[in-house]
Write an enzyme that holds these catalytic residues in place. Structure first.
Site, PDB file in Angstrom:
ATOM      1  N   ARG A 135       0.675  -1.208   0.101  1.00  0.00           N
ATOM      2  CA  ARG A 135       0.016  -0.052   0.009  1.00  0.00           C
ATOM      3  C   ARG A 135       0.618   1.445   0.167  1.00  0.00           C
ATOM      4  NH1 ARG A 135      -3.784  -2.608  -2.127  1.00  0.00           N
ATOM      5  NH2 ARG A 135      -5.050  -4.066  -0.715  1.00  0.00           N
ATOM      6  N   GLY A 143     -11.919  -4.597  -6.238  1.00  0.00           N
ATOM      7  CA  GLY A 143     -10.560  -3.871  -6.079  1.00  0.00           C
ATOM      8  C   GLY A 143     -10.242  -4.565  -4.623  1.00  0.00           C
ATOM      9  N   CYS A 144      -9.491  -3.776  -3.900  1.00  0.00           N
ATOM     10  CA  CYS A 144      -8.867  -4.210  -2.470  1.00  0.00           C
ATOM     11  C   CYS A 144     -10.106  -4.810  -1.549  1.00  0.00           C
ATOM     12  CB  CYS A 144      -8.238  -3.272  -2.092  1.00  0.00           C
ATOM     13  SG  CYS A 144      -7.594  -3.733  -0.205  1.00  0.00           S
ATOM     14  N   PHE A 145     -10.099  -5.918  -1.301  1.00  0.00           N
ATOM     15  CA  PHE A 145     -11.157  -6.309  -0.227  1.00  0.00           C
ATOM     16  C   PHE A 145     -11.302  -5.644   0.839  1.00  0.00           C
ATOM     17  CE2 PHE A 145      -8.173 -10.489  -0.132  1.00  0.00           C
ATOM     18  CZ  PHE A 145      -7.317  -9.777   0.731  1.00  0.00           C
TER      19      PHE A 145
END
Length: 232
Positions: free
Chosen positions: A9, A56-58
């Site tokens: 990230r 997208g990111c969970f």
């Protein structure tokens, strides 16, 4: 916090530290309005049902659905690939076929699959971004609906056509309809991430606005206390 998350990230953290803001997952940032619910939303029987959402990111997708009334469980995981490659290290390569996915278990007497779709397309992600969401790029971050029943598949297909006809989106909807997928839960350190690390820069920039949009746009469906994997 797992050390790998810093590298994964880093881009989001850099955006945050520079004071930049990624686009909210809505189409009218000044005065967001919910998109219409499905015209066709067949009733479901039984005390419990499941649905799979990839957007997208969970972390953020899970965080949104954990705040929805009628949702009894929301688990981060992977769908679209084989069991032997359903691990974070393999999925992030982008070559396993998986997408980061959230399995939502819900009470059909409280909330319908159609209303979950409305939330998914309104605030959980941007369905016009092909194989990426915000700073995350690759097919593992694609927008997809993994239907578990023929009824889910038909409802999703009809709803996408309905939304395309509204002209509310800034581009074509690229959400893939992928049937017959198997869901594999992600590693425990991914579960409840938004709640556990609300000040993590990636969460602040990319995901907390989604929860706030849910609270604002779907006040009748929003609950303040999320249902957490760690509590079940």
């Amino acid at each position: 916090m797992p050390s790998f998350i810093l590298s994964r990230r880093r881009f989001g953290a850099l955006l945050f530290s520079a004071g930049l803001a990624l686009s909210m997952p809505g189409w009218a940032q000044e005065a967001p309005v919910p998109i219409p619910p499905p015209d066709a939303d067949p009733a479901e029987s039984g005390a419990s049902a499941r649905a799979l959402f990839a957007g997208g990111c969970f972390w953020g997708v899970q965080g949104v659905f954990q705040h929805v009334k009628g949702v009894t469980r929301a688990v981060s995981g992977y769908a679209g690939g084989a069991a032997e490659t359903a691990t974070y290290d393999r999925v992030t390569s982008g070559i396993t076929g998986h997408a980061e996915t959230v399995e939502v278990t819900y009470d059909p007497s409280v909330i319908s699959y159609g209303r979950l779709l409305q939330i998914f397309f309104s605030v959980a992600h941007n369905p016009t971004q092909l194989n990426f969401q915000g700073p995350d790029h690759g097919t593992q971050y694609r927008s997809a609906l993994f239907s578990l029943t023929a009824q889910q598949a038909e409802t999703a297909r009809a709803y996408i056509a309905q939304l395309e006809a509204t002209g509310l989106f800034p581009g074509p909807i690229v959400t893939a309809l992928e049937p017959d997928a198997v869901f594999y839960p992600a590693e425990q350190y991914h579960q409840d991430f938004l709640t556990l690390y609300p000040s993590w820069p990636y969460i602040v920039v990319n995901d907390l606005p989604k929860v706030e949009a849910l609270r604002t746009l779907f006040a009748d469906l929003y609950r303040d206390e999320p249902v957490l994997v760690g509590q079940l």
